[in-house]
Structure formats: C-alpha cells, structure tokens
Write a protein that holds these residues in place. Structure first.
Motif, short mmCIF file in Angstrom:
data_model
loop_
_atom_site.label_atom_id
_atom_site.label_comp_id
_atom_site.label_asym_id
_atom_site.label_seq_id
_atom_site.Cartn_x
_atom_site.Cartn_y
_atom_site.Cartn_z
N UNK A 8 0.86 -1.18 0.00
CA UNK A 8 0.00 0.00 0.00
C UNK A 8 0.90 1.23 0.00
N UNK A 9 0.84 2.01 -1.08
CA UNK A 9 1.68 3.20 -1.21
C UNK A 9 0.75 4.38 -1.46
N UNK A 10 0.31 5.07 -0.41
CA UNK A 10 -0.68 6.14 -0.56
C UNK A 10 -0.32 7.20 -1.59
N UNK A 11 0.94 7.63 -1.65
CA UNK A 11 1.32 8.67 -2.60
C UNK A 11 1.17 8.20 -4.04
N UNK A 12 1.56 6.98 -4.32
CA UNK A 12 1.43 6.40 -5.67
C UNK A 12 -0.05 6.30 -6.04
N UNK A 13 -0.88 5.87 -5.08
CA UNK A 13 -2.32 5.81 -5.33
C UNK A 13 -2.89 7.21 -5.57
N UNK A 14 -2.45 8.19 -4.80
CA UNK A 14 -2.91 9.57 -4.96
C UNK A 14 -2.58 10.10 -6.36
N UNK A 15 -1.41 9.78 -6.87
CA UNK A 15 -1.03 10.22 -8.20
C UNK A 15 -1.83 9.51 -9.29
N UNK A 16 -2.29 8.29 -9.01
CA UNK A 16 -3.05 7.52 -10.00
C UNK A 16 -2.19 6.61 -10.84
N UNK A 17 -1.02 6.26 -10.34
CA UNK A 17 -0.10 5.39 -11.06
C UNK A 17 -0.60 3.95 -11.08
N UNK A 18 -0.35 3.25 -12.18
CA UNK A 18 -0.71 1.83 -12.27
C UNK A 18 0.54 1.01 -12.59
N UNK A 19 0.54 -0.22 -12.12
CA UNK A 19 1.63 -1.17 -12.38
C UNK A 19 1.20 -2.06 -13.53
N UNK A 20 1.98 -2.07 -14.61
CA UNK A 20 1.63 -2.83 -15.80
C UNK A 20 2.51 -4.07 -16.00
N UNK A 21 3.73 -4.04 -15.47
CA UNK A 21 4.66 -5.18 -15.60
C UNK A 21 5.43 -5.29 -14.29
#
Length: 150
Positions: A8-21
């Motif tokens: 769980x990385x709140x800042x990454x979620x806040x930015x809207x980043x997705x993990x594709x690979x």
C-alpha cells in the motif's frame, strides 16, 4: 492490464499510477497526467516524473524478491525533454516508466528506468540504488540489524 501493487503506497495511489509489468527484474508503471500534475510550463512536473522513475526502479528490484521491500538509497535523474501528452492523444494516453534491475546483492539493488511520453520518446532517465528490507523494517523507525551481504 493493471497489476496490484503488493504494498500500500498512498502517494502512488494519490497520483493515480498503475503497475503494468512486474517480473524478471523488469517493471512498467503508467500515469495519465492530470492538470494538478503540471508545472508552471504546463508540462508534467519533474517531481511526478521522478516519482514514476523511482517507483519503476523499486518495483523492478522487488520483482525478483517480492517478499522484501526496498528503500531508495540514491537516485540520479536526467531530464531530456518535457513529459507531456499530446493535445490530440486518445483518452487513454499515458506516460510510461520502464524499470530494469541491473545488478543485485543480497542487500542492494542497482537499477535504471526511462520515462516515455505518449509518442514513445524518452523524456527522462534515472539510475538508482535500493536497499532490500524486510517488510516489518520498512515501518519501524528504530535501527534494525543489517541484512547479510555478499
């Protein structure tokens, strides 16, 4: 297809980043820039770009040992061109950062990542060094015993 981040990385979620690979020492993260991600020149802010590169390198390092977390020890970033999405780009256009694990020891990971715009042009490149930590260590502020070294 987006993958779940294993932490769980709140800042990454806040930015809207997705993990594709997330496999074999490689990772890809994507971000559709929003107006609040822009700087005064109306391009994606350098801090957002650096965060994407940091996350791409960290996930590349973790992809070979997902039960451990990583913390950034050092990061160097070079900016080559503004990171933007073309005004006429389709709705799903995104910036993409691709990370790669170059070398690892039992305690450290040496990585690189490149950030691309929606036309596939390199916008920024980074190298980074990460320390592998046990997940419990990542949330404890007291000094922890070191991991074994090679």
């Amino acid at each position: 297809m987006s993958l779940p981040f294993s932490a769980h990385i709140p800042f990454v979620e806040h930015l809207g980043m997705t993990l594709e690979r997330f496999e074999g020492g490689e990772s890809t993260v994507r971000l559709q820039p929003r107006p609040e991600h822009r700087n005064s020149f109306d391009v994606t802010h350098g801090g957002v770009c650096m965060t994407m590169l940091d996350v791409a390198m960290a996930t590349a390092a973790r992809s070979v040992q997902p039960e451990l977390g990583v913390v950034t020890i050092e990061m160097k970033t070079s900016f080559m061109r503004p990171a933007r999405i073309a005004a006429d780009a389709p709705g799903g256009a995104a910036l993409e950062a691709r990370g790669r694990l170059l070398h690892r020891t039992s305690a450290m990971a040496f990585t690189e990542a490149t950030l691309y715009d929606d036309a596939g042009r390199a916008c920024a490149h980074a190298t980074g060094t990460f320390r592998y930590v046990r997940r419990a260590q990542a949330s404890v502020s007291a000094p922890q015993p070191p991991l074994p070294t090679d």
